[in-house]
Design a protein around this motif. Sequence first.
Motif, short mmCIF file in Angstrom:
data_model
loop_
_atom_site.label_atom_id
_atom_site.label_comp_id
_atom_site.label_asym_id
_atom_site.label_seq_id
_atom_site.Cartn_x
_atom_site.Cartn_y
_atom_site.Cartn_z
N ASP A 91 0.84 -1.00 0.08
CA ASP A 91 0.07 0.02 0.13
C ASP A 91 0.77 1.08 0.01
O ASP A 91 1.93 1.21 0.83
CB ASP A 91 -0.95 -0.01 1.42
CG ASP A 91 -2.19 -0.78 1.16
OD1 ASP A 91 -2.29 -1.69 0.32
OD2 ASP A 91 -2.81 -0.90 2.14
N HIS A 102 2.38 0.28 3.49
CA HIS A 102 2.24 -1.12 4.29
C HIS A 102 2.86 -1.92 3.24
O HIS A 102 2.54 -2.12 2.05
CB HIS A 102 0.70 -1.46 4.15
CG HIS A 102 0.18 -2.57 4.39
ND1 HIS A 102 -1.04 -3.30 3.93
CD2 HIS A 102 0.92 -3.97 4.93
CE1 HIS A 102 -0.98 -4.53 4.08
NE2 HIS A 102 -0.04 -4.97 4.94
N ASP A 104 4.36 -6.25 2.92
CA ASP A 104 4.45 -7.42 3.60
C ASP A 104 4.50 -8.79 2.41
O ASP A 104 4.02 -8.60 1.59
CB ASP A 104 3.25 -7.64 4.60
CG ASP A 104 3.33 -8.58 5.61
OD1 ASP A 104 4.50 -9.05 5.79
OD2 ASP A 104 2.36 -9.18 6.23
N THR A 141 1.96 3.22 12.45
CA THR A 141 0.51 3.42 11.81
C THR A 141 -0.44 2.82 12.83
O THR A 141 -0.06 1.93 13.56
CB THR A 141 0.29 2.78 10.41
OG1 THR A 141 1.17 3.42 9.69
CG2 THR A 141 -1.04 3.09 10.05
N MET A 155 5.62 -7.31 8.36
CA MET A 155 4.85 -6.46 7.89
C MET A 155 5.47 -5.11 8.50
O MET A 155 5.73 -4.72 9.51
CB MET A 155 3.41 -6.49 8.42
CG MET A 155 2.72 -5.39 7.69
SD MET A 155 0.90 -5.42 7.77
CE MET A 155 0.68 -5.60 9.76
N VAL A 157 4.61 -1.30 8.33
CA VAL A 157 3.33 -0.50 8.37
C VAL A 157 3.38 0.83 9.16
O VAL A 157 3.54 0.76 10.32
CB VAL A 157 1.97 -1.18 8.31
CG1 VAL A 157 2.24 -1.84 10.03
CG2 VAL A 157 0.79 -0.37 8.56
N ASP A 217 -10.71 -4.65 8.97
CA ASP A 217 -10.06 -3.59 8.26
C ASP A 217 -11.05 -2.22 8.05
O ASP A 217 -11.76 -2.30 7.27
CB ASP A 217 -9.39 -3.80 6.96
CG ASP A 217 -8.37 -2.79 6.53
OD1 ASP A 217 -8.44 -1.86 7.00
OD2 ASP A 217 -7.50 -3.09 5.54
#
Length: 254
Positions: A91, A102, A104, A141, A155, A157, A217
């Motif tokens: 992302d 983001h 991962d 985040t 990940m 983020v 989410d």
Amino acid sequence: MTSLSGTLCHNTLDTIVERGNLTEVPAADGGPLLELVSEAFGPVGEARVFTGERIAKAVYVGLAVPAIGLDSHMVFAFSPAGVPVPHFTLDSVFGQGTYAFHLDLIPRVDIGTHLAYLDWAHTPLDATFEEVTNRPGLTKTAIGPRQFSLMSPWMLVQRADEEAFRGMDGAVKAYLDHWFSLVEGEVPDAVLADVSDTDLPTRDERNRALVFSPDVDKVWAQVEQLIGAEQTEAVRTLLLDNSIPQISGEEVSA
């Protein structure tokens, strides 16, 4: 002019499509599969789908609304359902006056009980993960343990200032290059033996249902506010499995 957040994601998408030898699934008019339209702002983005063999499906979603300071780009690249290669995701976002990303590789098995898999799929990312995590200009985040548990401990983020965001190209390349080494290589016998207790397609179906769940989410609620429930669900459905959308509206399993 292409935005900073758009450039990072589009360059990554281009690499996935070219290196993965993917073919785009077009709309009836030959354009992107879905043109996304906001009642308030008019055309605001698109969803594009690509298919291949070792990479079963890649989905790109872009939303850009200058009036509200939003420029969001996302790509998910999915391995075949029966293959343990993790899925890749990036992302790349500008919103609320700051950048965020983001990055991962999403595990295909329970990594708490599959050490051989974990060492094959994820531990080669250790150095990049640690280096990026300690960079200046990055802040955590707001993503909670519940959502985090569906992804991987590797990940990345974070929110980022402009300088830190501009420096993310190398980390994205490191994750992508490692992922392609898994995609293009053969799965080691030790890893196949390690994951033999897992029904990979069933686990993938259940994991993706949760990863892309509006209950998990909250970004889906924001997307729905922008483009409405019908278009939001159409985008979400593209991510739930590797079926290939057809121009007629029917789908073919992949």
